[in-house]
Scaffold this motif. Structure first.
Motif, PDB file in Angstrom:
ATOM      1  N   SER A  67       0.999  64.440  87.445  1.00 49.20           N
ATOM      2  CA  SER A  67      -0.214  64.087  86.715  1.00 49.20           C
ATOM      3  C   SER A  67       0.181  63.441  85.390  1.00 49.20           C
ATOM      4  CB  SER A  67      -1.067  65.329  86.434  1.00 49.20           C
ATOM      5  OG  SER A  67      -1.513  65.919  87.639  1.00 49.20           O
ATOM      6  N   ILE A  68      -0.649  62.534  84.921  1.00 50.19           N
ATOM      7  CA  ILE A  68      -0.392  61.883  83.638  1.00 50.19           C
ATOM      8  C   ILE A  68      -0.671  62.874  82.513  1.00 50.19           C
ATOM      9  CG2 ILE A  68      -1.084  60.029  82.078  1.00 50.19           C
ATOM     10  CD1 ILE A  68      -1.940  58.453  84.605  1.00 50.19           C
ATOM     11  N   THR A  69       0.325  63.109  81.675  1.00 53.12           N
ATOM     12  CA  THR A  69       0.156  63.926  80.477  1.00 53.12           C
ATOM     13  C   THR A  69      -0.152  63.045  79.273  1.00 53.12           C
ATOM     14  OG1 THR A  69       1.682  65.594  81.334  1.00 53.12           O
ATOM     15  CG2 THR A  69       1.285  65.603  78.962  1.00 53.12           C
ATOM     16  N   GLN A  70       0.524  61.904  79.191  1.00 52.37           N
ATOM     17  CA  GLN A  70       0.292  60.972  78.093  1.00 52.37           C
ATOM     18  C   GLN A  70       0.508  59.556  78.589  1.00 52.37           C
ATOM     19  OE1 GLN A  70       2.622  61.670  74.549  1.00 52.37           O
ATOM     20  NE2 GLN A  70       1.906  59.831  73.517  1.00 52.37           N
ATOM     21  N   LEU A  71      -0.390  58.660  78.204  1.00 54.89           N
ATOM     22  CA  LEU A  71      -0.271  57.237  78.506  1.00 54.89           C
ATOM     23  C   LEU A  71      -0.795  56.484  77.295  1.00 54.89           C
ATOM     24  CD1 LEU A  71       0.301  54.883  80.451  1.00 54.89           C
ATOM     25  CD2 LEU A  71      -2.006  55.174  81.349  1.00 54.89           C
ATOM     26  N   GLU A  72       0.125  55.924  76.510  1.00 51.03           N
ATOM     27  CA  GLU A  72      -0.262  55.223  75.287  1.00 51.03           C
ATOM     28  C   GLU A  72       0.619  54.007  75.074  1.00 51.03           C
ATOM     29  OE1 GLU A  72      -1.517  57.220  71.599  1.00 51.03           O
ATOM     30  OE2 GLU A  72      -0.826  59.077  72.543  1.00 51.03           O
ATOM     31  N   TYR A  73       0.085  53.045  74.334  1.00 45.79           N
ATOM     32  CA  TYR A  73       0.845  51.855  73.969  1.00 45.79           C
ATOM     33  C   TYR A  73       1.384  52.071  72.562  1.00 45.79           C
ATOM     34  CZ  TYR A  73       2.141  46.935  73.840  1.00 45.79           C
ATOM     35  OH  TYR A  73       2.848  45.757  73.787  1.00 45.79           O
ATOM     36  N   LEU A  74       2.707  52.263  72.460  1.00 48.69           N
ATOM     37  CA  LEU A  74       3.352  52.606  71.198  1.00 48.69           C
ATOM     38  C   LEU A  74       4.545  51.692  70.958  1.00 48.69           C
ATOM     39  CD1 LEU A  74       3.474  56.492  71.729  1.00 48.69           C
ATOM     40  CD2 LEU A  74       1.783  55.249  70.374  1.00 48.69           C
ATOM     41  N   ASN A  75       4.625  51.130  69.782  1.00 44.00           N
ATOM     42  CA  ASN A  75       5.781  50.312  69.389  1.00 44.00           C
ATOM     43  C   ASN A  75       6.079  49.234  70.430  1.00 44.00           C
ATOM     44  OD1 ASN A  75       7.911  49.491  67.741  1.00 44.00           O
ATOM     45  ND2 ASN A  75       9.374  50.879  68.709  1.00 44.00           N
ATOM     46  N   ASP A  76       5.039  48.493  70.819  1.00 46.99           N
ATOM     47  CA  ASP A  76       5.158  47.341  71.723  1.00 46.99           C
ATOM     48  C   ASP A  76       5.607  47.714  73.126  1.00 46.99           C
ATOM     49  OD1 ASP A  76       4.414  45.641  69.636  1.00 46.99           O
ATOM     50  OD2 ASP A  76       6.479  45.435  68.952  1.00 46.99           O
ATOM     51  N   ARG A  77       5.293  48.909  73.563  1.00 45.39           N
ATOM     52  CA  ARG A  77       5.618  49.296  74.941  1.00 45.39           C
ATOM     53  C   ARG A  77       4.647  50.391  75.393  1.00 45.39           C
ATOM     54  NH1 ARG A  77      11.383  51.732  73.382  1.00 45.39           N
ATOM     55  NH2 ARG A  77      10.992  50.356  71.624  1.00 45.39           N
ATOM     56  N   TRP A  78       4.459  50.458  76.702  1.00 42.97           N
ATOM     57  CA  TRP A  78       3.689  51.555  77.273  1.00 42.97           C
ATOM     58  C   TRP A  78       4.597  52.769  77.424  1.00 42.97           C
ATOM     59  CZ3 TRP A  78      -1.406  51.881  77.748  1.00 42.97           C
ATOM     60  CH2 TRP A  78      -2.152  50.702  77.735  1.00 42.97           C
ATOM     61  N   VAL A  79       4.107  53.904  76.995  1.00 44.25           N
ATOM     62  CA  VAL A  79       4.836  55.167  77.119  1.00 44.25           C
ATOM     63  C   VAL A  79       4.050  56.061  78.078  1.00 44.25           C
ATOM     64  CG1 VAL A  79       5.644  57.232  75.927  1.00 44.25           C
ATOM     65  CG2 VAL A  79       5.820  54.991  74.812  1.00 44.25           C
ATOM     66  N   LEU A  80       4.727  56.468  79.139  1.00 46.44           N
ATOM     67  CA  LEU A  80       4.092  57.266  80.189  1.00 46.44           C
ATOM     68  C   LEU A  80       4.851  58.580  80.350  1.00 46.44           C
ATOM     69  CD1 LEU A  80       2.199  57.593  82.709  1.00 46.44           C
ATOM     70  CD2 LEU A  80       3.944  56.338  84.005  1.00 46.44           C
ATOM     71  N   VAL A  81       4.139  59.696  80.216  1.00 47.98           N
ATOM     72  CA  VAL A  81       4.713  61.018  80.462  1.00 47.98           C
ATOM     73  C   VAL A  81       3.956  61.638  81.630  1.00 47.98           C
ATOM     74  CG1 VAL A  81       5.206  63.300  79.526  1.00 47.98           C
ATOM     75  CG2 VAL A  81       5.310  61.299  78.028  1.00 47.98           C
ATOM     76  N   LEU A  82       4.701  62.078  82.635  1.00 47.82           N
ATOM     77  CA  LEU A  82       4.112  62.647  83.848  1.00 47.82           C
ATOM     78  C   LEU A  82       4.600  64.077  84.025  1.00 47.82           C
ATOM     79  CD1 LEU A  82       5.130  59.440  85.493  1.00 47.82           C
ATOM     80  CD2 LEU A  82       2.806  60.200  85.940  1.00 47.82           C
ATOM     81  N   SER A  83       3.710  64.943  84.509  1.00 48.32           N
ATOM     82  CA  SER A  83       4.051  66.358  84.652  1.00 48.32           C
ATOM     83  C   SER A  83       3.545  66.894  85.983  1.00 48.32           C
ATOM     84  CB  SER A  83       3.417  67.186  83.522  1.00 48.32           C
ATOM     85  OG  SER A  83       3.757  66.679  82.247  1.00 48.32           O
ATOM     86  N   LYS A  84       4.270  67.873  86.504  1.00 42.63           N
ATOM     87  CA  LYS A  84       3.766  68.675  87.611  1.00 42.63           C
ATOM     88  C   LYS A  84       3.260  69.989  87.028  1.00 42.63           C
ATOM     89  CE  LYS A  84       6.088  66.874  91.689  1.00 42.63           C
ATOM     90  NZ  LYS A  84       6.836  67.188  92.917  1.00 42.63           N
ATOM     91  N   TYR A  85       1.991  70.300  87.313  1.00 37.92           N
ATOM     92  CA  TYR A  85       1.351  71.486  86.758  1.00 37.92           C
ATOM     93  C   TYR A  85       1.301  72.609  87.797  1.00 37.92           C
ATOM     94  CZ  TYR A  85      -0.183  68.700  82.763  1.00 37.92           C
ATOM     95  OH  TYR A  85      -0.220  67.917  81.637  1.00 37.92           O
ATOM     96  N   THR A  86       1.141  73.822  87.303  1.00 41.52           N
ATOM     97  CA  THR A  86       1.077  74.971  88.202  1.00 41.52           C
ATOM     98  C   THR A  86      -0.266  75.050  88.918  1.00 41.52           C
ATOM     99  OG1 THR A  86       0.382  76.336  86.317  1.00 41.52           O
ATOM    100  CG2 THR A  86       2.726  76.328  86.871  1.00 41.52           C
ATOM    101  N   ASP A  87      -1.317  74.472  88.324  1.00 41.19           N
ATOM    102  CA  ASP A  87      -2.619  74.508  88.985  1.00 41.19           C
ATOM    103  C   ASP A  87      -2.799  73.261  89.851  1.00 41.19           C
ATOM    104  OD1 ASP A  87      -2.929  72.542  87.109  1.00 41.19           O
ATOM    105  OD2 ASP A  87      -4.408  73.600  85.900  1.00 41.19           O
ATOM    106  N   ASN A  88      -3.808  73.289  90.676  1.00 43.80           N
ATOM    107  CA  ASN A  88      -4.113  72.149  91.539  1.00 43.80           C
ATOM    108  C   ASN A  88      -5.054  71.210  90.795  1.00 43.80           C
ATOM    109  OD1 ASN A  88      -2.641  73.087  93.806  1.00 43.80           O
ATOM    110  ND2 ASN A  88      -4.308  74.507  94.290  1.00 43.80           N
ATOM    111  N   ARG A  89      -4.570  70.024  90.487  1.00 49.90           N
ATOM    112  CA  ARG A  89      -5.411  69.055  89.798  1.00 49.90           C
ATOM    113  C   ARG A  89      -5.174  67.678  90.393  1.00 49.90           C
ATOM    114  NH1 ARG A  89      -3.788  69.287  83.632  1.00 49.90           N
ATOM    115  NH2 ARG A  89      -4.001  71.513  84.002  1.00 49.90           N
ATOM    116  N   SER A  90      -6.147  66.828  90.269  1.00 50.98           N
ATOM    117  CA  SER A  90      -6.009  65.450  90.740  1.00 50.98           C
ATOM    118  C   SER A  90      -6.464  64.521  89.629  1.00 50.98           C
ATOM    119  CB  SER A  90      -6.831  65.220  92.011  1.00 50.98           C
ATOM    120  OG  SER A  90      -8.209  65.442  91.763  1.00 50.98           O
ATOM    121  N   GLN A  91      -6.017  63.276  89.695  1.00 45.93           N
ATOM    122  CA  GLN A  91      -6.326  62.327  88.637  1.00 45.93           C
ATOM    123  C   GLN A  91      -6.761  60.986  89.205  1.00 45.93           C
ATOM    124  OE1 GLN A  91      -2.817  62.206  86.037  1.00 45.93           O
ATOM    125  NE2 GLN A  91      -3.900  63.493  84.585  1.00 45.93           N
TER     126      GLN A  91
END
Length: 377
Positions: free
Chosen positions: A170-194
């Motif tokens: 799941s996406i934890t963070q998606l932001e445009y920072l310092n002229d680039r896209w920064v993407l942080v993805l995580s697997k969570y213990t609960d069931n979630r969809s995005q």
């Protein structure tokens, strides 16, 4: 937008000035700050009704708010948001969250080494921010996240997002920072969809429709697109064609990859053995066919097969260079990443004219290899 979180209601707002009055009003109505960002001269604030927090506090400071972080840590708060915009750092800290044992650090370069250090210590990435020429990283111990990965990209990482959502991230963070896209993805213990929403303008109608299906905003990122300017076409200067002997660039290999790797080509399930020498020579054995290695020839013509690595980007990049008479003839581009201590996943384009793959999605014209190191060189 995420389904299956602890959020039950949500509001959003954009403001040119930091929205301190609106935040206070939301707190009075049991809404907590769940996302705060600054792009295109606008603050974007997402407030949510959630059981994740019981109390919040925010600070804005011209300099990085290290003293305020320590003060609020001592009072039992944890960092839940950190961003930079309009010449100030904005900090949000909360009580009642699952975060503990937090750390923060600032670096002038993207903090990939610090991220690994935090992961090795059992901390997850909570927030990445950029301001005043430095990156800020917040890591935390939490029971909610079991696995993470990150990506940076100059272009919007659509393929990486689709690939990882399909793998259960799941996406934890998606932001445009310092002229680039920064993407942080995580697997969570609960069931979630995005579901991902992209739009040239703020997608208020799409947000409303997703709210009706109990999807709530996780992260908001914006990139300001500058209008293209038609370049001036200059008269070409006369050139002289030269042929230079090929030599691999310095620092284009890595001790972690040198050695013998065995595995399979996932496309045709054929066994393959690849040897990476520390002098950039590569040998590929597939069935009865041997390519590369020392004294490699094709029909008595001296040939060569070399590799070049770029470990400074994720996924890491690999080029396989074919030479004739010690002159570069063609180049295959690919990507790879370590999936374990001695395991790698590698994706190569079949066509030397093709662009480098952007993510680990098998498509026509590419070949995926899953390899395990069986011997070190």
């Amino acid at each position: 937008m995420t389904y299956g979180s602890n959020i039950t209601a949500q509001k959003w707002k954009t403001r040119t000035e930091f929205p301190k009055e609106e935040i206070s009003d939301d707190w009075d109505n049991d809404y907590y700050l769940s996302s705060l960002s600054y792009n295109n001269n606008l603050w974007t604030v997402i407030s949510s009704k959630t059981s994740d927090y019981s109390l919040q506090s925010w600070r804005t400071r011209v300099d990085f708010p290290k003293d305020e972080i320590t003060e609020l840590w001592d009072a039992g708060y944890a960092i839940t948001e950190l961003t930079y915009g309009n010449d100030v750092w904005a900090l949000v800290m909360s009580k009642g969250s699952s975060h503990s044992g937090q750390k923060w650090s600032t670096t002038t370069e993207f903090p990939k080494d610090k991220i690994k250090e935090y992961w090795d210590e059992g901390r997850s990435i909570i927030k990445l921010a950029y301001g005043q020429g430095k990156w800020a990283l917040v890591g935390s111990k939490t029971d909610d996240i079991t696995l993470q990965r990150w990506r940076t990209s100059e272009t919007f990482p659509t393929e990486e997002i689709e690939e990882n959502l399909a793998l259960g991230y799941s996406i934890t963070q998606l932001e445009y920072l310092n002229d680039r896209w920064v993407l942080v993805l995580s697997k969570y213990t609960d069931n979630r969809s995005q579901q991902l929403i992209t739009s040239e303008s703020f997608p208020k109608e799409e947000i409303r429709k997703h709210w009706e299906s109990d999807y709530y905003i996780t992260s908001v990122g914006r990139q300001e697109i500058e209008p293209e300017i038609e370049p001036e076409i200059a008269e070409p200067e006369p050139t002289t064609e030269t042929t230079k002997p090929y030599s691999a660039p310095e620092n284009s290999t890595n001790p972690r990859i040198t050695g013998v790797w065995n595995g399979t080509s996932l496309g045709d399930a054929e066994d393959v053995e690849i040897t990476f020498e520390d002098n950039n020579v590569i040998t590929i054995i597939s069935g009865d066919e041997v390519m590369g290695g020392e004294n490699f020839e094709i029909e008595d013509i001296p040939a060569g097969l070399s590799y070049e690595l770029n470990m400074d980007v994720v996924p890491h990049q690999i080029d396989i260079v074919f030479t004739m008479f010690n002159v570069e003839f063609s180049r295959i581009k690919g990507i790879f990443e370590f999936s374990g201590k001695n395991e790698i996943m590698m994706l190569l384009s079949d066509d030397p004219e093709a662009d480098r793959p952007k993510g680990f999605i098998s498509k026509s014209g590419t070949e995926t290899f899953k390899l395990k190191k069986t011997s070190s060189k």
